[in-house]
Design a protein around this motif. Structure first.
Motif, short mmCIF file in Angstrom:
data_model
loop_
_atom_site.label_atom_id
_atom_site.label_comp_id
_atom_site.label_asym_id
_atom_site.label_seq_id
_atom_site.Cartn_x
_atom_site.Cartn_y
_atom_site.Cartn_z
N SER A 173 0.84 -1.14 0.14
CA SER A 173 -0.10 0.04 0.09
C SER A 173 0.89 1.19 0.00
CB SER A 173 -0.82 0.00 1.14
OG SER A 173 -0.05 0.02 2.56
N TYR A 174 1.94 1.16 0.65
CA TYR A 174 2.78 2.34 0.87
C TYR A 174 3.56 2.74 -0.65
CZ TYR A 174 6.41 5.82 1.96
OH TYR A 174 7.27 6.97 2.25
N LEU A 175 3.88 1.49 -1.57
CA LEU A 175 4.62 1.63 -2.65
C LEU A 175 3.47 2.32 -3.47
CD1 LEU A 175 6.73 -1.49 -3.38
CD2 LEU A 175 7.34 0.90 -2.64
N ARG A 176 2.08 1.98 -3.45
CA ARG A 176 1.23 2.79 -4.37
C ARG A 176 1.02 4.25 -4.06
NH1 ARG A 176 -2.50 -1.44 -2.43
NH2 ARG A 176 -2.44 -3.01 -3.78
N LEU A 177 1.42 4.54 -2.79
CA LEU A 177 1.48 6.03 -2.50
C LEU A 177 2.72 6.55 -2.97
CD1 LEU A 177 0.41 8.51 -0.72
CD2 LEU A 177 1.57 7.62 0.99
N LEU A 178 3.93 5.80 -2.87
CA LEU A 178 5.24 6.24 -3.45
C LEU A 178 5.43 6.36 -5.05
CD1 LEU A 178 7.99 7.47 -2.11
CD2 LEU A 178 8.73 4.83 -2.27
N GLU A 179 4.79 5.53 -5.55
CA GLU A 179 4.98 5.35 -6.93
C GLU A 179 4.70 6.72 -7.84
OE1 GLU A 179 2.99 3.38 -10.63
OE2 GLU A 179 2.31 2.64 -8.87
N PRO A 180 3.87 7.51 -7.60
CA PRO A 180 3.69 8.91 -8.36
C PRO A 180 4.82 9.82 -8.06
CG PRO A 180 1.60 8.32 -7.41
CD PRO A 180 2.74 7.47 -6.78
N GLU A 181 5.40 9.85 -6.84
CA GLU A 181 6.57 10.62 -6.40
C GLU A 181 7.89 10.21 -7.22
OE1 GLU A 181 6.09 13.22 -4.75
OE2 GLU A 181 3.88 13.07 -4.41
N LEU A 182 7.77 8.99 -7.63
CA LEU A 182 9.00 8.36 -8.31
C LEU A 182 9.25 8.59 -9.80
CD1 LEU A 182 9.33 5.02 -6.53
CD2 LEU A 182 10.80 7.00 -6.04
N LEU A 183 7.77 8.85 -10.42
CA LEU A 183 7.82 9.02 -11.98
C LEU A 183 8.30 10.29 -12.18
CD1 LEU A 183 4.66 6.66 -12.44
CD2 LEU A 183 7.17 6.14 -12.78
N LEU A 184 8.92 10.62 -13.47
CA LEU A 184 9.32 12.01 -13.69
C LEU A 184 7.93 12.62 -14.39
CD1 LEU A 184 11.44 13.74 -14.44
CD2 LEU A 184 11.86 12.68 -16.77
N ASP A 185 7.24 11.80 -15.12
CA ASP A 185 5.94 12.47 -15.86
C ASP A 185 4.97 12.90 -14.64
OD1 ASP A 185 5.63 9.90 -15.02
OD2 ASP A 185 4.19 9.33 -16.79
N LYS A 186 4.90 12.52 -13.57
CA LYS A 186 4.03 12.88 -12.47
C LYS A 186 4.41 13.59 -11.48
CE LYS A 186 1.28 8.74 -12.97
NZ LYS A 186 0.54 7.51 -12.35
N GLN A 187 5.96 13.70 -11.24
CA GLN A 187 6.29 14.69 -10.29
C GLN A 187 7.69 15.74 -10.98
OE1 GLN A 187 6.79 16.85 -7.81
NE2 GLN A 187 5.96 15.35 -6.41
N LYS A 188 7.18 16.62 -11.22
CA LYS A 188 8.06 17.44 -11.82
C LYS A 188 9.29 18.03 -10.96
CE LYS A 188 5.75 17.11 -15.61
NZ LYS A 188 6.27 16.02 -16.88
N ASN A 189 9.03 18.10 -9.65
CA ASN A 189 10.05 18.71 -8.73
C ASN A 189 11.26 17.77 -8.43
OD1 ASN A 189 11.27 19.85 -6.68
ND2 ASN A 189 9.53 20.61 -5.59
N GLU A 190 12.28 18.17 -8.98
CA GLU A 190 13.66 17.41 -8.63
C GLU A 190 13.86 16.86 -7.23
OE1 GLU A 190 18.17 17.09 -10.16
OE2 GLU A 190 16.90 18.80 -10.91
N MET A 191 13.64 18.10 -6.44
CA MET A 191 13.92 17.70 -5.10
C MET A 191 12.85 16.57 -4.30
SD MET A 191 15.71 18.29 -2.55
CE MET A 191 16.45 19.48 -2.91
N LYS A 192 11.60 16.59 -4.77
CA LYS A 192 10.54 15.81 -4.32
C LYS A 192 10.91 14.35 -4.96
CE LYS A 192 7.68 18.68 -2.06
NZ LYS A 192 7.79 18.30 -0.68
N ARG A 193 11.52 14.12 -6.25
CA ARG A 193 11.72 13.05 -6.66
C ARG A 193 13.07 12.32 -5.89
NH1 ARG A 193 11.64 15.29 -11.58
NH2 ARG A 193 13.47 14.81 -11.88
#
Length: 445
Positions: free
Chosen positions: A351-371
């Motif tokens: 369940s946590y990886l589902r929450l973390l997955e959008p933060e790992l993807l470049l097309d969904k998280q544009k902020n480099e610091m967040k990634r």
């Protein structure tokens, strides 16, 4: 009917000079005497049980009389048995045979020899700073400040209110200078070599126990108002580790003041104010520090690790917390051991990886610091899960090593088998890893 006969009351009245006590009065006094005796004996039994004893002594009776604001009976001790004699003319009446001693004989008698045996009586002087009210300790009135040093405050109705002054803790001049020097190094010079020598002194010196409450208050104050100062926070955690390493310090009573500061440096939202501040290293250091505290003092405080894990799990599973807080919580749980990871992290991993997955993807998280923070959290999860799996694999017997790689020798040339693993690795590197993670997650589901 009272168990105290009226004849006892008459004899006691005659012993104190009342010779004309009527039988009716003695009969009426007997039930009240029995009630008072039962009351005193019940209080004496309570004193005996509070003293963790099974034999009633004269001291317990004196304590019961003191609780009832009655002057204790002097001359009775528990050293030896009392000698009773039967009263003449009474079948069930006994009295204590007290020999009359002349005062002149007592004065002229030679002094007795010094006793050969030494008696030792142990009692609590203070329990965690609170002095118990027992006969061995001086009463509170004796320790209070003189009347002229007391301050009074007038209420609205004009009644003066006594304000007790705080108790002063006396420190030697050397300890005061030592504390001032250590705090100065922590605040402003934590990058010097002398600070490392000060940490060694904190971890080994045997005369620093009086400074433990002062260091505890100093650490709590500086952490609460210095969350933007990364060097200060790291220096404070190093001081905590040195204090815990000192075998001459009794630090258990101050853990409830130290733990909030330590946990803050582990799961705080922001540690430091500059981009170059490596708060990840501070969280790793604090996680190991928390694990050492639980390992050393877990048997003393049974709820220490359970309360800590509850705090870390709440920080780990709360989607409103930042990724840096999730990282600190994961590192803290991983430092507590593979069993904690297996019971608390792995069941919530999917369940946590589902929450973390959008933060790992470049097309969904544009902020480099967040990634970058998301990949840090992902690495911490991999490390925790790997340690747990390695711990479980140690339970199985060792497997035989594979045979060496096959080859043929033909016309002075070596023909080796193609390295399929290398090709597969290269093929995996060509694939985007983020997509693979997302696919694995959907496959498990």
């Amino acid at each position: 009917m009272s168990i105290v006969p009226k004849e006892n009351v008459e004899v006691i009245a005659q012993s104190i000079g009342i010779n004309n006590l009527s039988p009716d009065v003695a009969l009426a006094l007997a039930p009240d005497v029995e009630y008072r005796l039962r009351e005193v004996m019940q209080e004496a039994i309570k004193c005996m049980r509070h003293s963790r004893r099974t034999r009633l002594t004269a001291d317990d009776v004196d304590g019961a009389l003191n609780l009832r604001n009655v002057e204790p009976i002097y001359g009775y001790v528990s050293g030896g048995p009392l000698r009773f004699k039967r009263a003449i003319g009474h079948r069930d009446l006994f009295y204590i045979d007290d020999k009359d001693v002349e005062f002149k004989d007592v004065i002229e008698a030679p002094l007795p020899k010094a006793p050969l045996d030494t008696g030792i009586v142990c009692h609590w002087l203070a329990i965690e700073g609170v002095q118990p009210a027992i006969p061995e300790n001086a009463p509170v009135e004796v320790l209070a400040a003189p009347p002229d040093s007391k301050k009074y405050e007038q209420k609205d109705d004009g009644i003066p209110v006594d304000i007790k002054l705080p108790v002063k803790h006396i420190l030697s001049r050397e300890l005061q200078l030592y504390f001032d020097k250590i705090t100065e190094l922590v605040v402003s010079r934590s990058d010097l070599v002398i600070f490392k020598e000060a940490l060694v002194s904190l971890a080994t010196d045997s005369g620093l126990h009086p400074l433990v409450p002062y260091f505890t208050c100093f650490i709590a104050d500086e952490v609460s108002r210095g969350l933007n100062d990364y060097p200060l926070l790291f220096a404070l955690m190093r001081v905590v580790r040195s204090l815990l390493q000192n075998p001459h310090m009794h630090i258990e009573p101050y853990l409830h003041q130290l733990m909030p500061s330590v946990v803050t440096c582990l799961v705080a939202k922001r540690l430091g104010n500059r981009f170059a501040d490596n708060h990840w290293e501070l969280r790793d250091f604090t996680a190991n520090l928390v694990a050492s505290i639980c390992k050393r003092f877990g048997h003393v405080y049974n709820t220490l690790q359970s309360r800590l894990t509850k705090t870390l799990v709440n920080a780990f599973l709360d989607p409103k917390r930042t990724l840096t807080q999730h990282y600190g919580a994961i590192q803290g749980l991983a430092a507590l051991g593979p069993s904690v990871v297996r019971l608390l992290v792995l069941p919530n991993l999917e369940s946590y990886l589902r929450l973390l997955e959008p933060e790992l993807l470049l097309d969904k998280q544009k902020n480099e610091m967040k990634r970058h923070e998301a990949w840090r959290v992902y690495g911490a999860l991999l490390n925790a899960a790997g340690q747990c799996i390695y711990d479980r694999l140690k339970m199985f017997p060792l497997l035989p090593s594979p045979a060496p790689q096959s080859f043929w020798r033909t016309s002075q040339r070596v023909i080796t088998m193609p390295n399929k693993r290398k090709g597969s690795v290269e093929h995996m590197e060509e694939q985007p890893p983020l997509k693979k993670i997302a696919t694995d997650g959907h496959t498990d589901a």
